[in-house]
Design an enzyme around this catalytic site. Structure first.
Site, PDB file in Angstrom:
ATOM      1  N   GLU A 117     117.684  11.899   5.672  1.00  0.00           N
ATOM      2  CA  GLU A 117     117.796  11.314   5.415  1.00  0.00           C
ATOM      3  C   GLU A 117     116.825   9.897   5.195  1.00  0.00           C
ATOM      4  O   GLU A 117     117.170   9.506   6.402  1.00  0.00           O
ATOM      5  CB  GLU A 117     119.407  11.097   5.783  1.00  0.00           C
ATOM      6  CG  GLU A 117     120.655  12.297   5.544  1.00  0.00           C
ATOM      7  CD  GLU A 117     120.341  12.268   3.945  1.00  0.00           C
ATOM      8  OE1 GLU A 117     120.115  11.244   3.234  1.00  0.00           O
ATOM      9  OE2 GLU A 117     120.871  13.138   3.445  1.00  0.00           O
ATOM     10  N   ASP A 145     122.671  19.226  -1.570  1.00  0.00           N
ATOM     11  CA  ASP A 145     123.080  19.028  -0.343  1.00  0.00           C
ATOM     12  C   ASP A 145     124.595  18.220  -0.520  1.00  0.00           C
ATOM     13  O   ASP A 145     125.230  18.913   0.340  1.00  0.00           O
ATOM     14  CB  ASP A 145     123.110  19.453   1.310  1.00  0.00           C
ATOM     15  CG  ASP A 145     122.929  17.925   1.289  1.00  0.00           C
ATOM     16  OD1 ASP A 145     122.852  16.876   2.222  1.00  0.00           O
ATOM     17  OD2 ASP A 145     121.548  17.371   0.409  1.00  0.00           O
ATOM     18  N   SER A 178     115.417  12.546  -6.774  1.00  0.00           N
ATOM     19  CA  SER A 178     116.803  12.246  -5.638  1.00  0.00           C
ATOM     20  C   SER A 178     117.099  10.648  -5.421  1.00  0.00           C
ATOM     21  O   SER A 178     116.777   9.744  -5.703  1.00  0.00           O
ATOM     22  CB  SER A 178     114.948  11.275  -4.214  1.00  0.00           C
ATOM     23  OG  SER A 178     115.520  10.707  -2.874  1.00  0.00           O
ATOM     24  N   GLY A 179     118.097  10.239  -4.426  1.00  0.00           N
ATOM     25  CA  GLY A 179     118.904   9.368  -4.627  1.00  0.00           C
ATOM     26  C   GLY A 179     118.327   8.106  -3.303  1.00  0.00           C
ATOM     27  O   GLY A 179     118.779   7.026  -3.183  1.00  0.00           O
ATOM     28  N   ARG A 185     123.783  -0.067   1.765  1.00  0.00           N
ATOM     29  CA  ARG A 185     123.517  -0.020   3.010  1.00  0.00           C
ATOM     30  C   ARG A 185     121.945  -0.116   2.923  1.00  0.00           C
ATOM     31  O   ARG A 185     121.286  -1.228   3.718  1.00  0.00           O
ATOM     32  CB  ARG A 185     122.906   1.776   2.760  1.00  0.00           C
ATOM     33  CG  ARG A 185     124.071   2.455   3.253  1.00  0.00           C
ATOM     34  CD  ARG A 185     123.953   4.048   2.573  1.00  0.00           C
ATOM     35  NE  ARG A 185     124.149   4.571   1.290  1.00  0.00           N
ATOM     36  CZ  ARG A 185     123.660   5.847   0.974  1.00  0.00           C
ATOM     37  NH1 ARG A 185     123.507   7.673   1.964  1.00  0.00           N
ATOM     38  NH2 ARG A 185     123.624   6.419  -0.108  1.00  0.00           N
ATOM     39  N   ASN A 206     126.841  14.197  -4.587  1.00  0.00           N
ATOM     40  CA  ASN A 206     126.195  13.573  -5.857  1.00  0.00           C
ATOM     41  C   ASN A 206     125.624  14.225  -6.356  1.00  0.00           C
ATOM     42  O   ASN A 206     124.677  14.164  -7.253  1.00  0.00           O
ATOM     43  CB  ASN A 206     125.181  11.906  -5.202  1.00  0.00           C
ATOM     44  CG  ASN A 206     124.731  12.612  -3.814  1.00  0.00           C
ATOM     45  OD1 ASN A 206     124.627  13.987  -3.310  1.00  0.00           O
ATOM     46  ND2 ASN A 206     123.313  11.563  -4.492  1.00  0.00           N
ATOM     47  N   ASP A 253     116.892  17.919  -5.183  1.00  0.00           N
ATOM     48  CA  ASP A 253     117.332  16.823  -4.259  1.00  0.00           C
ATOM     49  C   ASP A 253     115.990  16.622  -3.156  1.00  0.00           C
ATOM     50  O   ASP A 253     116.040  18.197  -2.661  1.00  0.00           O
ATOM     51  CB  ASP A 253     119.099  17.084  -3.782  1.00  0.00           C
ATOM     52  CG  ASP A 253     119.471  16.051  -2.446  1.00  0.00           C
ATOM     53  OD1 ASP A 253     118.749  15.043  -2.498  1.00  0.00           O
ATOM     54  OD2 ASP A 253     119.434  16.066  -0.882  1.00  0.00           O
ATOM     55  N   ASP A 263     116.536  14.476   0.057  1.00  0.00           N
ATOM     56  CA  ASP A 263     117.314  14.808   1.297  1.00  0.00           C
ATOM     57  C   ASP A 263     117.787  15.157   2.182  1.00  0.00           C
ATOM     58  O   ASP A 263     119.153  15.334   1.237  1.00  0.00           O
ATOM     59  CB  ASP A 263     118.353  12.916   1.625  1.00  0.00           C
ATOM     60  CG  ASP A 263     116.426  11.831   1.942  1.00  0.00           C
ATOM     61  OD1 ASP A 263     115.679  11.880   1.234  1.00  0.00           O
ATOM     62  OD2 ASP A 263     117.782  10.506   1.988  1.00  0.00           O
ATOM     63  N   LYS A 308     120.269  12.140 -11.924  1.00  0.00           N
ATOM     64  CA  LYS A 308     120.036  12.967 -11.868  1.00  0.00           C
ATOM     65  C   LYS A 308     120.673  14.103 -12.220  1.00  0.00           C
ATOM     66  O   LYS A 308     119.727  14.877 -13.192  1.00  0.00           O
ATOM     67  CB  LYS A 308     120.333  13.556 -10.218  1.00  0.00           C
ATOM     68  CG  LYS A 308     120.476  12.892  -9.004  1.00  0.00           C
ATOM     69  CD  LYS A 308     120.541  13.852  -7.540  1.00  0.00           C
ATOM     70  CE  LYS A 308     120.156  13.128  -6.460  1.00  0.00           C
ATOM     71  NZ  LYS A 308     120.790  14.150  -5.498  1.00  0.00           N
TER      72      LYS A 308
END
Length: 298
Positions: free
Chosen positions: A91, A240, A170-171, A127, A243, A82, A84, A217
């Site tokens: 983030e 972390d 990454s999201g 967001r 997700n 991941d 962030d 992912k």
């Protein structure tokens, strides 16, 4: 007979005594100043040992991780991270929101998503929609603020020296992920694509293409594993958030790094110390071996 390896961020006698009591014939090996490995045949079941390690973690304020012999002994040839709050300390969407003056609204949605309280795809769209009209120049500002998690560069360097293929999934967003890929010498980067206005100067508040969520992912890890001809035990995932759990479950070793409590309970292992380099101890790479890997600049 169940063989296991317990890796703990402590060398305190009372902690090691509790861990040794879980084994019939446990062998203890110091991995460094702060980490110890105890391995051998367990007295009870693997699940009982994991429960005991969770209790030791809570009562002794240490990271106590119980890994199966197969998980611990298999070399990891593919590692998916991941980004962030894992490889980097930010983030990124929160940083973009700060530039737009809407950080509180976005941070609230981010927190709900990372704790698994709302769907990640929905939360991302909500967001990003708040970023409509933001200048694309802000992306470079955010990239300029990126700080890497302590130990991230050292961990990635050592894993590359050990022959692993490294991926960031990454999201977050492509510009930041590509920057991280370049700085850490990763092999692949996957992230969400922000849509720009026709003149290329502003964000539209939309994401293009499929969203990189938890399922995506996991698919990335699975696809890369198949491309490389590896088995599950030869893979590792580090993250972390909630997700990241599907990706971790798809890997041979999932590591929850400074993660939310729910994630720590469900992952194979956890690290709460500030440096990502500590992940190497979960692979049995001791302090001296790490120093040698870091000295090799090739």
């Amino acid at each position: 007979m169940v063989n296991a390896a317990i890796v703990v961020s402590s060398n305190r006698p009372n902690v090691l005594e509790q861990i040794s009591s879980l084994f019939r014939d446990g062998k203890t090996r110091s991995l460094g100043e702060q980490w110890t490995l105890v391995s051998g045949q367990l007295k009870g079941t693997f699940e009982d040992a994991k429960d005991a390690c969770n209790r030791i973690s809570a009562t002794e304020n240490v990271d106590c991780n119980c890994l199966s012999e197969a998980t611990f002994s298999t070399k990891k040839k593919l590692v998916v991270f991941d980004m962030d709050s894992t490889l980097i300390q930010q983030e990124c969407i929160d940083e973009l929101a700060a530039e737009a003056g809407i950080q509180k609204e976005v941070a609230t949605i981010t927190s709900l998503a990372m704790n698994g309280e709302i769907d990640f795809q929905e939360s991302l769209r909500r967001r990003v929609s708040l970023l409509q009209g933001l200048s694309v120049d802000v992306i470079n500002k955010v990239i300029g603020k990126i700080t890497f998690t302590p130990g991230a560069k050292q961990l990635c360097h050592c894993l590359k020296q050990m022959g692993a293929t490294l991926v960031v999934a990454s999201g977050g967003f492509v510009p930041m992920a590509e920057y991280v890929k370049g700085q850490l010498d990763l092999d692949y980067a996957y992230a969400n694509v922000l849509e720009f206005s026709d003149d290329g100067k502003f964000l539209t508040g939309k994401v293009q293409g499929a969203i990189v969520d938890g399922q995506r992912k996991a698919s990335i890890l699975r696809e890369k594993r198949e491309e490389l001809g590896l088995n599950k035990l030869e893979t590792m995932a580090v993250g972390d958030g909630a997700n990241d759990l599907v990706m971790m479950a798809e890997s041979g070793l999932g590591i929850a790094f400074k993660a939310k409590p729910k994630v720590q309970l469900l992952a194979d292992s956890k690290i709460n110390l500030p440096s990502l380099q500590n992940a190497l101890y979960l692979l049995g790479i001791d302090e001296q071996q790490q120093k040698k890997l870091l000295e090799n600049k090739n």
